[in-house]
Design an enzyme around this catalytic site. Structure first.
Site, PDB file in Angstrom:
ATOM      1  N   ASN A  40      14.506   2.945  38.387  1.00 44.83           N
ATOM      2  CA  ASN A  40      15.891   3.413  38.380  1.00 44.83           C
ATOM      3  C   ASN A  40      16.739   2.435  39.196  1.00 44.83           C
ATOM      4  O   ASN A  40      16.626   2.393  40.421  1.00 44.83           O
ATOM      5  CB  ASN A  40      15.937   4.825  38.983  1.00 44.83           C
ATOM      6  CG  ASN A  40      17.344   5.396  39.046  1.00 44.83           C
ATOM      7  OD1 ASN A  40      18.322   4.695  38.807  1.00 44.83           O
ATOM      8  ND2 ASN A  40      17.437   6.665  39.381  1.00 44.83           N
ATOM      9  N   CYS A  83      24.690   6.631  40.471  1.00 44.69           N
ATOM     10  CA  CYS A  83      24.160   6.090  39.204  1.00 44.69           C
ATOM     11  C   CYS A  83      25.207   6.046  38.102  1.00 44.69           C
ATOM     12  O   CYS A  83      24.996   5.395  37.076  1.00 44.69           O
ATOM     13  CB  CYS A  83      22.970   6.919  38.733  1.00 44.69           C
ATOM     14  SG  CYS A  83      21.612   6.861  39.883  1.00 44.69           S
ATOM     15  N   HIS A 133      20.996   6.058  31.024  1.00 52.26           N
ATOM     16  CA  HIS A 133      20.599   5.743  32.397  1.00 52.26           C
ATOM     17  C   HIS A 133      19.090   5.891  32.499  1.00 52.26           C
ATOM     18  O   HIS A 133      18.521   6.901  32.071  1.00 52.26           O
ATOM     19  CB  HIS A 133      21.310   6.706  33.353  1.00 52.26           C
ATOM     20  CG  HIS A 133      20.853   6.572  34.774  1.00 52.26           C
ATOM     21  ND1 HIS A 133      20.638   5.351  35.370  1.00 52.26           N
ATOM     22  CD2 HIS A 133      20.567   7.501  35.715  1.00 52.26           C
ATOM     23  CE1 HIS A 133      20.243   5.540  36.609  1.00 52.26           C
ATOM     24  NE2 HIS A 133      20.187   6.833  36.839  1.00 52.26           N
TER      25      HIS A 133
END
Ligand code: ACO
Length: 330
Positions: free
Chosen positions: A287, A118, A257
């Site tokens: 996500n 990520c 994020h």
């Protein structure tokens, strides 16, 4: 003269791409033992965009890159480097970055992928800023792109509800005034690989390079990852703001994020930032890993929230563990 350090580099074009197909929480209720209330209250996610079989990460990267290049008004031949954060590239090798290079005609660029889960986009941003600081490049194309839904185990309700697919791209060049990347910090800790991983076709797959079904899947201990993420994200926020020569009160937007609304809320609270300064689009996309920050920045700007002259903070955390933070004045 505005407060804070003078930026070295600056973003001059942005682009995104994501699949048309939407998978809602009620669609998921038909696949696994879950419900909309649980997913929304524990994660903030209402729906996510997912790829169809046969689509490739490079398809999305190329569309996002073309949009960013068009906005920047840059000739692809003037791009010196293409840095793509992904853990879900088209091939084991070559890199997905070289596929992008070929498609956009950036014949003079060196192109490579960055594997930082990520945090892949933040790691790419760090590289772009470093290349520009060292006078090794004039224009750098950076991307964060992930098609994670093909590696999700659709019978594991603790992970399959979380992820979506997307790509984001930006063109970075030298800053000419006080707008630009004021700080970017990254870091890693390989002590917790067991908490978040996918073996895939890696050599850990007991020598069977055509990964068996189980090895294909993304495995996560969500509870433990959550605990680490909250602590590290606060530290990244403090470091990135301090390195930019600013204080939390100088931040107009937190664009983090988009992994979990509860993690984001905890980070904002610890920084003393009210939630009306936090940009969220997790409800629409889930996500999207390394695509999450460029997608959120793109939408924050296009929705007229992130305005010229405003200062944003972004923090990321992902498998590895990897993490990063950046402060950017738009
Ligand atoms: N629907 C209904 N119930 C569920 C679901 C679901 N989809 N998933 C889990 N549950 C149940 C569990 O079985 C458990 O039940 P039990 O109490 O009877 O055992 C209960 O809900 C609580 O489960 P927890 O795992 O404790 O739930 P938690 O509140 O921790 O939320 C979550 C889980 C959303 C995964 C959270 O831990 C999280 O967001 N973690 C961080 C994820 C992250 O940031 N990852 C990093 C980036 S990803 C990357 O790098 C690729």
């Amino acid at each position: 003269m505005s407060k804070g350090v003078q930026p070295i580099s600056r973003i001059i074009g942005m682009g995104v791409s994501y699949p048309e197909t939407i998978l809602s929480n009620s669609d998921l209720e038909k696949i696994v033992d879950t419900n909309d209330e649980w997913i929304v209250s524990r994660t903030g996610i209402k729906e996510r965009h997912i790829v169809k079989r046969g689509e490739r990460t490079s398809d999305y990267c190329i569309r996002a890159a073309r949009e960013a290049i068009a906005e920047a008004g840059v000739d692809p031949l003037d791009i010196d480097a293409i840095v793509l954060g992904t853990i879900s590239g088209d091939f084991r090798f070559p890199s997905t970055a070289v596929l992008v290079q070929e498609a956009i005609g950036a014949k003079n660029a060196a192109a490579w992928d960055v594997s930082a889960t990520c945090s892949g986009f933040l790691f790419s941003l760090y590289m772009a800023d470093t290349l520009l600081a060292a006078n090794r490049a004039k224009y750098v194309l950076i991307l964060g792109a992930e098609l994670l839904t093909p590696m999700v185990n659709w019978s594991d309700r603790s992970t399959c509800v979380l992820f979506g697919d997307a790509a984001g791209a930006m063109i970075v060049t030298k800053a000419t005034d006080e707008r630009g990347i004021m700080s970017v910090v990254i870091g890693s800790n390989g002590a917790h690989v067991d908490l978040l991983y996918s073996i895939g076709a890696g050599t850990a797959s007991k020598g069977d390079l055509a990964a068996s079904n189980g090895d294909r899947y993304l495995v996560m201990n969500g509870n433990e990852v959550f605990r680490h993420a909250v602590r590290v994200l606060e530290r990244m926020a403090v470091e990135a703001v301090a390195k930019a020569g600013l204080e939390p009160a100088d931040i107009d937007w937190l664009i983090p994020h988009q992994a979990n609304t509860r993690i984001i809320r905890a980070t904002a609270e610890r920084m003393g930032l009210p939630m009306d300064k936090v940009f969220l689009n997790i409800h629409k996309y889930g996500n999207t890993s390394s695509a999450s920050v460029p997608l959120a920045m793109y939408e924050a700007r296009n929705e007229g929230k992130l305005k010229d002259g405003q200062t944003m903070l972004s923090v990321v955390f992902g498998g590895g563990f990897t993490w990063g933070g950046t402060v950017i004045r738009f």
